[in-house]
Design an enzyme around this catalytic site. Structure first.
Site, PDB file in Angstrom:
ATOM      1  N   GLU A  21       0.865  -1.184   0.000  1.00 35.40           N
ATOM      2  CA  GLU A  21       0.000   0.000   0.000  1.00 35.40           C
ATOM      3  C   GLU A  21       0.902   1.233   0.000  1.00 35.40           C
ATOM      4  OE1 GLU A  21      -2.782  -0.168   3.328  1.00 35.40           O
ATOM      5  OE2 GLU A  21      -2.320  -2.310   3.458  1.00 35.40           O
ATOM      6  N   ARG A  65      -6.616  -1.625  -5.551  1.00 34.93           N
ATOM      7  CA  ARG A  65      -7.511  -0.636  -4.961  1.00 34.93           C
ATOM      8  C   ARG A  65      -6.879   0.744  -5.060  1.00 34.93           C
ATOM      9  NH1 ARG A  65      -9.006   0.141   1.412  1.00 34.93           N
ATOM     10  NH2 ARG A  65     -10.642   1.686   1.146  1.00 34.93           N
ATOM     11  N   TYR A  67      -7.729   4.776  -3.959  1.00 33.83           N
ATOM     12  CA  TYR A  67      -8.662   5.584  -3.179  1.00 33.83           C
ATOM     13  C   TYR A  67      -7.971   6.794  -2.582  1.00 33.83           C
ATOM     14  CZ  TYR A  67      -6.724   2.984   0.850  1.00 33.83           C
ATOM     15  OH  TYR A  67      -5.897   2.423   1.786  1.00 33.83           O
ATOM     16  N   ASP A  69      -7.132   8.622   0.664  1.00 32.23           N
ATOM     17  CA  ASP A  69      -7.017   8.290   2.075  1.00 32.23           C
ATOM     18  C   ASP A  69      -7.092   9.548   2.936  1.00 32.23           C
ATOM     19  OD1 ASP A  69      -6.762   6.603   4.219  1.00 32.23           O
ATOM     20  OD2 ASP A  69      -4.611   6.289   4.014  1.00 32.23           O
ATOM     21  N   GLU A  75      -3.921   6.882  -2.556  1.00 35.68           N
ATOM     22  CA  GLU A  75      -3.318   5.622  -2.119  1.00 35.68           C
ATOM     23  C   GLU A  75      -3.644   4.512  -3.110  1.00 35.68           C
ATOM     24  OE1 GLU A  75      -3.106   2.560   1.702  1.00 35.68           O
ATOM     25  OE2 GLU A  75      -3.679   4.651   1.980  1.00 35.68           O
ATOM     26  N   THR A  78      -1.830  -2.575  -4.008  1.00 31.84           N
ATOM     27  CA  THR A  78      -1.691  -3.478  -5.150  1.00 31.84           C
ATOM     28  C   THR A  78      -2.607  -4.691  -5.020  1.00 31.84           C
ATOM     29  OG1 THR A  78       0.070  -4.805  -4.137  1.00 31.84           O
ATOM     30  CG2 THR A  78       0.750  -2.880  -5.428  1.00 31.84           C
ATOM     31  N   TRP A 450     -11.967  -6.853  -1.371  1.00 36.07           N
ATOM     32  CA  TRP A 450     -10.936  -7.877  -1.505  1.00 36.07           C
ATOM     33  C   TRP A 450     -11.512  -9.289  -1.557  1.00 36.07           C
ATOM     34  CZ3 TRP A 450      -6.677  -6.010  -3.192  1.00 36.07           C
ATOM     35  CH2 TRP A 450      -6.195  -4.769  -2.769  1.00 36.07           C
TER      36      TRP A 450
END
Length: 487
Positions: A21, A65, A67, A69, A75, A78, A450
């Protein structure tokens, strides 16, 4: 991220899904002056996604993902990867994905008459000394207790900055005063923001390991090991050393392979002391009341890893690639690890000055200081430090060095381009990617995370994906058929 319990007990430790991340710093600057603040420019950055998906929190075509943050930080998390080089490719694909958004945002502020450039920085500290992270995820066997594992890992993770820190020119902030914090170069940007060993907090009290129990998989079998102490790396070779060395240490712990015992008296005190000492030799207090240097500790873990690679089983390979990290990807990691430690012995880091972030950046700053007769406190060096982390392929200093052959790379541009648009084919991410592609083609309303793929509406259906290793699933096939033929 995850460990696969294969039929072969020896091979059970060498297939592991991992994820990174990355939180990015963001700025809109014109001639060094802020135009839009971080919150405002972040909204511009994400506006195309909000227009298309009605959300600033989405899963991209490659099943990662993306988004916004807390703190106005874009952010990328992977998609699930199960080999080292695959993870490096998807980490770089994340950089390029947010870079494309920044290009569009820059065009938008020009059209609005605001002007300025839009910068995204892959670093860990902003101009007000606020920290944001690069988090590593490794899902481990639920049967392994977290506390004993953490005690084994902490000495390695706290001293790992010697081999994979991104470097930081620490200059005083306005409220501190020059005499209180003289300008120094540190191994790590993140180390000074770590306050304890294990905690379920991430911002209030940042630990080395975050203990929040979110496996994103079958919780009866797996636990996610969430390491939040590392630096973001511009260098792919440094990132390979960071992830590859950690991967081998985890494999050894799970296999019951002997590891050195250096339990620390205080992780928070040790990590800060180590970051300030570029010799790696500052004595660190152990729980036994003895001392050891960061160099001693890293050397001991390296020697254990060198013994492990000689007995480490080779993972299987499928038509879609390696099912785990092959030894051919880890042997160069060990070679680089050894060469970095040898540099500490000699005091000459030229042998790794194209491969290790903190060394590459220090060489750049030292040359600029010598050429311009600059003190470390000179703001021009601070700007160079920041520009090293600019992810813009043409503008960022790291990428400039790479083009000049002064910084090595591991992943070619074609692989990165492919990773931007296609999910990993050896893990659960392949299923998420196929479902997203079908849903977007059909214009169907869906909910995805996820573990969950769901069709919304009158024909609502949901499939849970608790096995992160399964890249095929008959229920998902049926769900995709439903999407394509009924929406």
């Amino acid at each position: 991220m995850f460990v696969d319990r294969a039929e072969d007990p020896a091979a059970a430790h060498v297939r592991r899904i991992m994820g990174i991340e990355t939180e990015y710093g963001i700025a809109n600057l014109l001639d060094g002056h802020t135009r839009l603040g971080p919150d405002a420019i972040a909204r511009v950055l994400f506006s195309p996604l909000v227009q298309q998906y009605c959300s600033s929190n989405i899963y991209t075509d490659n099943a990662s993902r993306l988004y916004l943050d807390v703190g106005a930080h874009p952010e990328v998390a992977t998609a699930e990867c199960d080999s080292l080089h695959q993870l490096l490719a998807y980490d770089r694909a994340g950089d390029m994905t947010v870079h494309e958004l920044a290009v569009t945002a820059e065009q938008e502020v020009q059209q609005r008459g605001i002007g300025g450039q839009v910068f995204l920085f892959k670093n860990n500290t902003d101009s007000l000394n606020r920290s944001y992270g690069s988090h590593e995820n490794y899902l481990i066997d639920r049967n392994i207790p977290l506390k004993p594992m953490s005690n084994q890992l902490h000495p390695f993770l706290v001293t790992r900055q010697l081999i994979c820190g991104s470097g930081r020119l620490r200059q005083p902030y306005p409220e501190e005063g020059w005499d209180t914090f003289p300008t120094k170069y540190f191994f790590s940007a993140r180390a000074g923001h770590t306050w304890e060993g294990v905690s379920n907090a991430t911002t209030r009290s940042r630990p080395v390991i975050n203990s929040r129990d979110e496996p994103h998989a079958d919780s009866s079998r797996y636990r996610r090991l969430h390491i939040i102490v590392g630096d973001s790396n511009m260098s792919e070779t440094t990132a390979a050393l960071k992830i590859g060395s950690t991967l081998m240490i985890l494999e050894m712990i799970e296999a019951g392979f002997p590891l050195p015992d250096f339990e620390l008296a205080s992780e928070a005190q040790a990590i800060s002391k180590i970051s300030e000492d570029l010799t790696g030799r500052t004595p660190i207090l152990l729980r036994s009341r003895e001392t050891a240097s960061a160099l001693d500790i890293q050397r001991a873990f390296f020697e254990a890893a060198q013994q492990w690679i000689d007995v480490r089983p080779e993972p299987a390979r499928s038509e879609n690639g390696w099912l785990g990290t092959p030894n051919e990807q880890l042997r160069p990691v060990l070679d680089l690890w050894k060469r970095v430690l040898e540099c500490f012995e000699t005091g000459n880091f030229d042998p790794v000055d194209t491969e290790i972030d903190w060394v590459i950046k220090k060489k750049l700053l030292d040359r600029a200081a010598t050429r311009g007769n600059l003190e470390l406190s000179d703001s021009r060096l601070g700007q160079m430090d920041l520009r090293y982390h600019d992810i813009h392929p043409q503008r960022g200093l790291f990428h400039l060095l790479a083009r000049r052959g002064l910084a090595k790379t591991l992943v070619d541009e074609q692989t990165i381009e492919r990773a931007m648009h296609q999910p990993p084919q050896t893990t659960r991410a392949a299923l998420r990617g196929r479902f997203l592609s079908a849903a977007r083609e059909a214009g169907a309303s869906t909910t995805v995370d996820w573990m969950r793929l769901k069709i919304n509406g009158d024909r609502a259906r949901e499939v849970l994906l608790s096995d992160p290793f399964a890249s095929s699933n008959a229920e998902v096939d049926s769900l995709i058929e439903d999407v394509l033929h009924h929406h």
